[in-house]
Design a protein around this motif. Structure first.
Motif, PDB file in Angstrom:
ATOM      1  N   LEU A  10       0.768  -1.181   0.162  1.00  0.00           N
ATOM      2  CA  LEU A  10       0.166  -0.061  -0.007  1.00  0.00           C
ATOM      3  C   LEU A  10       0.837   1.272   0.100  1.00  0.00           C
ATOM      4  CD1 LEU A  10      -2.953  -0.700   2.464  1.00  0.00           C
ATOM      5  CD2 LEU A  10      -2.935  -0.990  -0.082  1.00  0.00           C
ATOM      6  N   ARG A  11       2.276   1.157   0.430  1.00  0.00           N
ATOM      7  CA  ARG A  11       2.997   2.231   0.436  1.00  0.00           C
ATOM      8  C   ARG A  11       3.953   2.419  -0.334  1.00  0.00           C
ATOM      9  NH1 ARG A  11       2.998   5.715   4.902  1.00  0.00           N
ATOM     10  NH2 ARG A  11       1.364   5.219   6.479  1.00  0.00           N
ATOM     11  N   THR A  48      -3.133  -5.560  -3.578  1.00  0.00           N
ATOM     12  CA  THR A  48      -2.520  -5.868  -2.375  1.00  0.00           C
ATOM     13  C   THR A  48      -3.652  -6.094  -1.543  1.00  0.00           C
ATOM     14  OG1 THR A  48      -0.707  -4.479  -2.841  1.00  0.00           O
ATOM     15  CG2 THR A  48      -1.316  -4.950  -0.523  1.00  0.00           C
ATOM     16  N   ILE A  49      -4.798  -5.532  -1.450  1.00  0.00           N
ATOM     17  CA  ILE A  49      -5.897  -5.265  -0.513  1.00  0.00           C
ATOM     18  C   ILE A  49      -6.740  -6.655  -0.894  1.00  0.00           C
ATOM     19  CG2 ILE A  49      -7.967  -4.354   0.434  1.00  0.00           C
ATOM     20  CD1 ILE A  49      -6.699  -1.843  -0.526  1.00  0.00           C
ATOM     21  N   ALA A  50      -6.897  -6.770  -2.166  1.00  0.00           N
ATOM     22  CA  ALA A  50      -7.815  -7.963  -2.526  1.00  0.00           C
ATOM     23  C   ALA A  50      -6.975  -9.361  -2.309  1.00  0.00           C
ATOM     24  CB  ALA A  50      -8.044  -7.892  -4.241  1.00  0.00           C
ATOM     25  N   THR A  51      -5.653  -9.385  -2.643  1.00  0.00           N
ATOM     26  CA  THR A  51      -4.929 -10.605  -2.089  1.00  0.00           C
ATOM     27  C   THR A  51      -5.018 -10.837  -0.617  1.00  0.00           C
ATOM     28  OG1 THR A  51      -3.388 -10.160  -3.949  1.00  0.00           O
ATOM     29  CG2 THR A  51      -2.753 -11.650  -2.549  1.00  0.00           C
ATOM     30  N   GLN A  52      -4.895 -10.017   0.158  1.00  0.00           N
ATOM     31  CA  GLN A  52      -4.883 -10.034   1.516  1.00  0.00           C
ATOM     32  C   GLN A  52      -6.019 -10.651   2.140  1.00  0.00           C
ATOM     33  OE1 GLN A  52      -2.304  -9.927   3.255  1.00  0.00           O
ATOM     34  NE2 GLN A  52      -2.462  -8.777   5.247  1.00  0.00           N
ATOM     35  N   GLU A  53      -7.234  -9.866   1.404  1.00  0.00           N
ATOM     36  CA  GLU A  53      -8.576 -10.151   1.852  1.00  0.00           C
ATOM     37  C   GLU A  53      -9.117 -11.612   1.389  1.00  0.00           C
ATOM     38  OE1 GLU A  53     -11.806  -8.843   3.941  1.00  0.00           O
ATOM     39  OE2 GLU A  53      -9.926  -7.762   3.428  1.00  0.00           O
ATOM     40  N   PHE A  54      -8.530 -11.930   0.167  1.00  0.00           N
ATOM     41  CA  PHE A  54      -8.542 -13.483  -0.199  1.00  0.00           C
ATOM     42  C   PHE A  54      -7.777 -14.534   0.628  1.00  0.00           C
ATOM     43  CE2 PHE A  54      -8.568 -17.159  -2.908  1.00  0.00           C
ATOM     44  CZ  PHE A  54      -9.823 -17.425  -3.231  1.00  0.00           C
ATOM     45  N   ARG A  55      -6.738 -14.054   1.071  1.00  0.00           N
ATOM     46  CA  ARG A  55      -5.854 -14.941   1.875  1.00  0.00           C
ATOM     47  C   ARG A  55      -6.827 -15.155   3.451  1.00  0.00           C
ATOM     48  NH1 ARG A  55      -1.003 -12.336   1.832  1.00  0.00           N
ATOM     49  NH2 ARG A  55      -0.310 -13.484   0.009  1.00  0.00           N
ATOM     50  N   LEU A  56      -7.124 -14.183   3.806  1.00  0.00           N
ATOM     51  CA  LEU A  56      -8.006 -14.105   5.045  1.00  0.00           C
ATOM     52  C   LEU A  56      -9.318 -15.108   4.837  1.00  0.00           C
ATOM     53  CD1 LEU A  56      -7.775 -10.680   6.772  1.00  0.00           C
ATOM     54  CD2 LEU A  56      -7.255 -12.643   7.720  1.00  0.00           C
ATOM     55  N   MET A 101      -2.220   2.311  -8.210  1.00  0.00           N
ATOM     56  CA  MET A 101      -3.588   2.095  -7.730  1.00  0.00           C
ATOM     57  C   MET A 101      -3.809   0.525  -7.821  1.00  0.00           C
ATOM     58  SD  MET A 101      -7.005   3.577  -9.741  1.00  0.00           S
ATOM     59  CE  MET A 101      -7.084   2.146 -10.609  1.00  0.00           C
ATOM     60  N   ILE A 102      -3.162   0.106  -9.117  1.00  0.00           N
ATOM     61  CA  ILE A 102      -3.346  -1.102  -9.478  1.00  0.00           C
ATOM     62  C   ILE A 102      -2.854  -2.041  -8.384  1.00  0.00           C
ATOM     63  CG2 ILE A 102      -3.209  -3.160 -11.254  1.00  0.00           C
ATOM     64  CD1 ILE A 102      -4.994  -0.997 -12.166  1.00  0.00           C
ATOM     65  N   ARG A 103      -1.444  -1.617  -7.964  1.00  0.00           N
ATOM     66  CA  ARG A 103      -0.813  -2.726  -7.076  1.00  0.00           C
ATOM     67  C   ARG A 103      -1.629  -2.500  -5.739  1.00  0.00           C
ATOM     68  NH1 ARG A 103       5.300  -1.436  -4.843  1.00  0.00           N
ATOM     69  NH2 ARG A 103       5.220  -3.261  -3.284  1.00  0.00           N
ATOM     70  N   ARG A 104      -2.202  -1.478  -5.290  1.00  0.00           N
ATOM     71  CA  ARG A 104      -2.803  -1.233  -3.950  1.00  0.00           C
ATOM     72  C   ARG A 104      -3.954  -2.151  -4.061  1.00  0.00           C
ATOM     73  NH1 ARG A 104      -1.637   4.753  -4.206  1.00  0.00           N
ATOM     74  NH2 ARG A 104      -3.596   4.895  -4.936  1.00  0.00           N
TER      75      ARG A 104
END
Lengths: 303, 275
Positions: free
Chosen positions: A103-104, B7-15, B1-4
Motif C-alpha cells: 500500500l505504501r 494488495t488489498i484483494a490478495t490479503q482479503e482473499f487470503r484471510l 492504484m492497481i498495486r494497491r
C-alpha cells in the motif's frame, strides 16, 4: 524547502459541538523526538488523527512537509502506530508487513530486515495470533517503519509493555530518529520519556500548556526542590527551630526551597552536623512538571 | 492504484481462505445440493424430468436462502471489524483510497463466495450426474445455476459491505445483515404472496407483481433459474415464473443493476467511516 517536518498552526477541532483541540500550535523539526503528554481525553489521539487527515480542522491548519494531511505526499511521509491495533490473527507477521508495503509502494524485499530490526525475524512466518503482546506491539512498530517515513506518529506505543520491551522499543525509535525520522509520541510513562525524547509538549483539556525541553520547562516552572532532613536522635525540635520547615514522622524535617536557594540551603544543613544525620534532596522531576503544567487553569496557560 | 487494489484483494482473499470460509461454504453448499439430489431422486420418474434438472430447480429455491446468508456472514464486518481492531486507521493512513479498499474487498469476498458456489455445486452436480446420468438440459441448468449463483453472491456481498460501511460497529452491522436477510429473502416473498392472494387476478397481480419480483435480487435469481424450466414442478411465487411479461434475462439485468447501485452507494458510504 522548510526545516519543519510537521507544523500545526492554531488548530481547533472537535466532534460536533464538543471542542477537543483548541488553538494548538506545534512544530517538529527533522530528527527531533517530541513527547506528547496529557491526561486521558486531553486530545492526543485526536491530534494524531488530524495529522493523518482523518479529522478536518475547524480552525487553523496542519502541514506535513508543506502538504495538507490526506494528500499522498503527506500520507507517504507519515507513518502511524495507533494506541490499540490487532492485526488479523490468521496472517503471519511477514504477510502483515508485505500488505502495508504494497500500500505504501515500499519494496517488499525490505520486510525481513524490518522484522529483524524489531527482533521478530524468527516469528516472521508464524501467525499473529500466536504472538505475545510485546511481539504484536513490535510488529506494529515495524509496520510504522515501512518505507522509511519522515515522521513517526506513535500513540502510547509502550503502554502495557514490560520494562525490557520498553527499552528495546525506544532503541528502535532512537535508531529511526538517528536516520533522520522525526518522532511524535504520546505516553503516560513519564520516567521513560525523560531521557529518550528531545522535547516535551503537554496537552491539557485540548490546549497545549507547555512545549519545550525538560530543562527549559523546569526553569519556567521554577518548582521548588524538596529537602528531607533527618535529625539526630532527640534533636528534631532544635533543628526545626533553626531551619524552619514542617515536621514529619517525629525525626524528619521537610523543607521546600526555590531552585536558586537549593545549594545554599544544603550548605547550611551541612554546617549543622550536630543536629543533622542525613539529607535527602528531591529535585522536581517530570511528574512534578507535568502536574504543574496540567493544573494551570486555561486562562493562565501560555503556549 | 492497481498495486494497491491487488494488495488489498490478495490479503482479503487470503484471510477468507485462512479463516476456512471458502472451504466451509463449499462443503455446506455441496452437502445441501447432494442431499437434494439424492433424496429427491425418487420423484424424477414420476415427474418425467431428469434428476439433474430437477435438482437444479429445487436447488435454485434453496440457494436463495443459503447463498445470501453465506455472503452476508462473510462481508458484514468488512469495515466495522477493521474499525474496531484499529487496522482500518493503518490502511487509510497509507495512500490507499477508501473506494479502493471497498472495491478490492468486494472483489475478493465476491470471488470467495463465488468459488464456494462453483466448487460446491460442481462437486454435487458431478456426483448426481455420475449416479443418475446427465442430460444436456440438465447440464445447462447447472451452468445457469452456478453463474447466477455467482451473481447472487456478489450482490449480497455488496449488501453486507454497504451495511458494514454504514454502521461502523460489528454488532450493529450483524443486526442489519440478519435484518436484511429476513427482509429480502423471507418477508418480501410472504408479503408478495399475500398481495397476490388478496388481489386475485386484479391489476396488482398482472401489472405490479412481476416488477416487484424483479426488484428483489433473491427473487430475480430464482426467477431466472425457474423460468428456464419448461415443466419444473414449482408453486407459489415461483409458479408465476412463466407468466412474466419479460424474458428471463431481465432478471440477470436486475441483479446487475443491484450490484452497480450497491457498489456506488457503498463506495460513497465509506467516506463517512471514522477510522
Amino acid at each position: 524547502m522548510s526545516e519543519t517536518i510537521l507544523s500545526v498552526e492554531a488548530l481547533s477541532l472537535g466532534y460536533g459541538r464538543l471542542r477537543v483541540l483548541e488553538g494548538v500550535t506545534l512544530t517538529v523539526a527533522p530528527g527531533e523526538r517530541v513527547a506528547l503528554l496529557g491526561h486521558n481525553g486531553a486530545g492526543k489521539s485526536t491530534l494524531f488523527k488530524a495529522i493523518l487527515g482523518f479529522l478536518p480542522p475547524v480552525i487553523g491548519g496542519i502541514r506535513v512537509l508543506g502538504h495538507a494531511p490526506g494528500f499522498d505526499a503527506a500520507r507517504i511521509a507519515v507513518n502511524y502506530l495507533p494506541e490499540t491495533v490487532a492485526f488479523p490473527r490468521a496472517l503471519t507477521g511477514a504477510e502483515v508487513l508485505r500488505y502495508f508495503s504494497g500500500l505504501r509502494r515500499a519494496p517488499r524485499t525490505a520486510v525481513p530486515e524490518l522484522l529483524a530490526r524489531v527482533g521478530l525475524a524468527e516469528a516472521a512466518g508464524r501467525p499473529v495470533g500466536s504472538y505475545s503482546k510485546g511481539m504484536r506491539q513490535r510488529l506494529g512498530l515495524a509496520q510504522a517503519l515501512i518505507g522509511a517515513p519522515r515522521l513517526l506518529l506513535l500513540d502510547e506505543p509502550t503502554s502495557g509493555l514490560d520494562p525490557i520491551s520498553r527499552r528495546d522499543f525506544y532503541e528502535v525509535i532512537a535508531e529511526a530518529a538517528g536516520r533522520g525520522a522525526s518522532v511524535l509520541l504520546s505516553s503516560h510513562g513519564l520516567e521513560e520519556i525523560e531521557h529518550r525524547t528531545d522535547r516535551v509538549a503537554i496537552l491539557s483539556r485540548g490546549r497545549l500548556v507547555a512545549d519545550g525541553t525538560l530543562e527549559g520547562l523546569a526553569r519556567r516552572a521554577a518548582l521548588p526542590a524538596r529537602i528531607r532532613v533527618t535529625a539526630r536522635e532527640g534533636q528534631a525540635d532544635r533543628l526545626q527551630a533553626k531551619v524552619g520547615g514542617t515536621r514529619f514522622n517525629g525525626c524528619h524535617v521537610d523543607l521546600t526551597c526555590p531552585p536558586e536557594e537549593t545549594l545554599p540551603t544544603v550548605a547550611r544543613l551541612a554546617g549543622l552536623s550536630s543536629l543533622v544525620s542525613d539529607v535527602d534532596l528531591h529535585r522536581p522531576g517530570l511528574a512534578d512538571l507535568y502536574r504543574h503544567f496540567s493544573d494551570l487553569a486555561p486562562e493562565e496557560a501560555r503556549p | 492504484m492497481i498495486r494497491r487494489l491487488l494488495t488489498i484483494a490478495t490479503q482479503e482473499f487470503r484471510l477468507a481462505r485462512r479463516n476456512l470460509w471458502v472451504v466451509l461454504a463449499t462443503v455446506a453448499l455441496a452437502l445441501f445440493a447432494a442431499a437434494l439430489g439424492f433424496l429427491g431422486a425418487g420423484q424424477g420418474a414420476a415427474l418425467q424430468a431428469d434428476v439433474l434438472s430437477l435438482t437444479a430447480a429445487s436447488l435454485s429455491t434453496l440457494s436463495v436462502y443459503l447463498i445470501p446468508l453465506i455472503a452476508l456472514l462473510m462481508s458484514y464486518d468488512a469495515f466495522s471489524g477493521e474499525v474496531e481492531r484499529g487496522t482500518l486507521a493503518l490502511t487509510l493512513a497509507t495512500p490507499a483510497r477508501r473506494w479502493e479498499l471497498f472495491a478490492a474487498k468486494f472483489a475478493a469476498q465476491a470471488l470467495a463466495v463465488g468459488l464456494a458456489v462453483t466448487f460446491g455445486f460442481t462437486i454435487a452436480g458431478a456426483a448426481i450426474g455420475a449416479a443418475y446420468g446427465a442430460s444436456a438440459p440438465g447440464l445447462f441448468a447447472w451452468v445457469r445455476l452456478v453463474g447466477s449463483g455467482f451473481a447472487l453472491g456478489a450482490v449480497f456481498v455488496a449488501v453486507g459491505m454497504t451495511l458494514s460501511a454504514l454502521s461502523g460497529r460489528t454488532a450493529t452491522a450483524a443486526a442489519y445483515a440478519i435484518g436484511f436477510w429476513l427482509l429480502l429473502v423471507v418477508l418480501y416473498d410472504l408479503a408478495l404472496l399475500g398481495g397476490v392472494i388478496a388481489a386475485g387476478d386484479g391489476l396488482f397481480t398482472t401489472r405490479i407483481f412481476p416488477w416487484l419480483v424483479l426488484a428483489n435480487p433473491a427473487d430475480a435469481f430464482r426467477l431466472y433459474n425457474l423460468a428456464a424450466f419448461g415443466s419444473a414442478p414449482v408453486s407459489g411465487v415461483d409458479g408465476l415464473a412463466h407468466t412474466m411479461p419479460f424474458p428471463p434475462e431481465a432478471a440477470l439485468a436486475a441483479l446487475g443493476l443491484w450490484l452497480a447501485a450497491l457498489l456506488a452507494l457503498g463506495a460513497q458510504l465509506t467516506r463517512r467511516i471514522k477510522p
